[in-house]
Design an enzyme around this catalytic site. Structure first.
Site, PDB file in Angstrom:
ATOM      1  N   CYS A 145       3.675  -4.812   6.656  1.00  0.00           N
ATOM      2  CA  CYS A 145       3.394  -4.435   5.396  1.00  0.00           C
ATOM      3  C   CYS A 145       4.383  -3.810   4.541  1.00  0.00           C
ATOM      4  O   CYS A 145       5.710  -3.437   5.010  1.00  0.00           O
ATOM      5  CB  CYS A 145       2.204  -3.465   5.251  1.00  0.00           C
ATOM      6  SG  CYS A 145       0.711  -4.208   5.926  1.00  0.00           S
ATOM      7  N   HIS A 178       0.800  -1.055  -0.091  1.00  0.00           N
ATOM      8  CA  HIS A 178      -0.182  -0.155  -0.070  1.00  0.00           C
ATOM      9  C   HIS A 178       0.823   1.267   0.026  1.00  0.00           C
ATOM     10  O   HIS A 178       2.194   1.269   0.049  1.00  0.00           O
ATOM     11  CB  HIS A 178      -0.900  -0.063   1.251  1.00  0.00           C
ATOM     12  CG  HIS A 178      -0.222   0.128   2.333  1.00  0.00           C
ATOM     13  ND1 HIS A 178       0.553   0.916   3.242  1.00  0.00           N
ATOM     14  CD2 HIS A 178      -0.301  -1.011   3.307  1.00  0.00           C
ATOM     15  CE1 HIS A 178       0.952   0.424   4.116  1.00  0.00           C
ATOM     16  NE2 HIS A 178       0.524  -0.434   4.639  1.00  0.00           N
TER      17      HIS A 178
END
Length: 481
Positions: A423, A407
């Protein structure tokens, strides 16, 4: 180390053989390469668990390993013989059809080819090559790309043209090597052309002044058209990958392009382009006639455990060198589906097809908090926070049914660092390009030391229209950021 190389070659050809992965992991551990060994053990799955917790005799393992090594050696010997034959064939063709210089030539109205031998250049008749489709009796120009200086690939390209009575030109673009990878850079250089005349003769023209010891003809028009061909091939790679991913997930091919570009969660494609609209029917037919799962098996993915690459994802002849038939109505140049590889050691995320890297981004990670292994993109979400400047940025791609995702970020200074909770963080322009480039269902592999550090980022980013709603207001994402 020699055993490791043979085992690497074996798992590259047989990635489903978990026992081979286990033995390769043992070899890496023996050589002190524990990171690579752990990756192989992950691929071995239940085989690793079974053998590590059992009392299997060591001689039984050695016997099985010897069988794999013998198969690898035989395969290596066959490949060496094939490469020698191709090299001899290429040298033979270059002897009987010497490279040529066209002293006053033009292409598509700018230069005539004059692709004949140096000795005959003054007296030879001149034919015009035109890439203008409106021109009468124009020679068709097709493009392909291969490793710079790959003589065997040039020989194969010549072989595909032997016997053709239809005048045509194959323009070859050069890709730089980075270890075992080939880099798909923006505006790849034109390295050579192969021309067939009406009489069926093939003439080779180099555009490298050093290689041909000549002043190559002007090639402005070819270079511009090559850049356009690259843009088209990227769009076809995205569409082709989406078709294959849809088929794998649904068990059937999509009936229309709109079925791939619906609102969330049907947004396999981030958007569509005129090229995709034009070529959808042809690519769907290619997937149907070739039984798409078989196509993906024919083009193995890179051996990320070792950093070596498998066959390049190309249509046509040489998978390793990237030689392609280049036909617009056939399987596209990138015949293997796009996949994502994340390198925790180098903080890189690459989009690859076979052994070719289309993009290589710098990313932020979480060190040991970022898991290693294989995942699949299950959700593609615009503004996963509900707004573009949240902690997850303007785009999010969830990794399987997990709390990890690729992301954007509201902390761009963390890119290249290990500051996330696990992440994969990307710059806004990078994650938005990635979102448009790879479809839902794309495989993601996270490991260490498998990608080059050199970034592969075009000035003009890949983009597509995004008319459909790709937000997900019904879910609050709790990724680990």
């Amino acid at each position: 180390m020699k055993n490791s190389q043979h085992l690497k070659a074996y798992v590259q050809m047989h990635p489903e053989n978990k026992m081979a992965w286990y033995l390769l992991g043992k070899e890496y551990y023996k050589n002190g390469q524990h990171g690579k060994g752990n990756y192989c053990f992950n691929q071995a799955g239940e085989v690793y668990e079974a053998f590590e917790h059992s009392k299997v005799p060591a001689d039984m393992l050695r016997e099985y390993e010897e069988g794999l090594l013998q198969a690898g050696r035989q395969r290596s010997q066959r490949h060496q013989r094939t490469r020698r034959l191709l090299l001899l064939f290429a040298m033979f063709l270059l002897v009987i059809m010497p490279a040529a210089q066209a002293p006053s030539s033009s292409l598509a109205g700018e230069h005539e080819t004059g692709l004949v031998s140096h000795a005959d250049a003054a007296d030879a008749p001149v034919e015009t090559i035109s890439t203008d489709t409106s021109a009468t009796e124009s020679k068709k120009v097709s493009f392909t790309a291969q490793a710079v200086g790959d003589t065997a690939a040039s020989g194969k390209a010549m072989a595909t043209m032997i016997g053709s009575k239809k005048p045509s030109v194959k323009a070859v673009l050069g890709m730089k090597r980075a270890g075992k990878w080939l880099l798909w850079k923006e505006k790849l250089p034109l390295t050579s052309t192969l021309e067939t005349s009406k009489a069926g003769a093939i003439v080779y023209q180099s555009y490298d002044p050093v290689s041909c010891a000549c002043q190559p003809p002007e090639h402005t028009v070819l270079t511009k058209q090559a850049a356009q061909w690259q843009v088209v091939q990227e769009q076809l790679a995205t569409l082709w990958s989406a078709i294959l991913a849809f088929q794998k997930n649904k068990g059937s091919l999509p009936d229309s392009l709109q079925q791939l570009a619906g609102p969330f969660p049907g947004n396999w494609l981030g958007g569509t382009t005129p090229v995709m609209k034009q070529k959808f029917t042809a690519l769907r037919a290619a997937a149907e006639s070739s039984s798409a799962p078989g196509v993906t098996k024919a083009f193995p993915t890179p051996n990320v455990a070792s950093g070596t690459s498998g066959a390049a994802a190309t249509s046509g002849t040489s998978a390793v060198t990237g030689v392609s038939g280049g036909g617009e109505d056939s399987i596209p140049f990138f015949a293997g589906p796009l996949t994502i590889i994340v390198d925790k050691q180098n903080h890189r995320l690459a989009v690859v097809s076979g052994s070719i890297i289309l993009r290589n981004y710098k990313v932020g990670l979480g060190g040991n908090k970022t898991p290693e292994g294989s995942f699949v993109i299950t959700d593609k979400v615009v503004n996963p926070n509900g707004h573009a400047n949240g902690e997850f940025g303007s785009r999010g791609l969830q990794l399987s049914e997990s709390n990890y995702a690729i992301h954007g970020t509201n902390d761009p200074n963390s890119i290249g660092e290990d500051e996330s909770q696990g992440c994969i963080r990307m710059k806004r322009e990078d994650v938005e390009e990635l979102f448009a480039l790879v479809p839902k269902g794309t495989k993601v592999t996270i490991s260490k030391g498998v990608l080059p550090e050199e970034l592969v980022l075009p000035k003009e980013r890949f983009s597509s229209s995004t008319p459909h709603d790709q937000t997900n207001p019904r879910k609050v994402y709790h990724w680990l950021n």
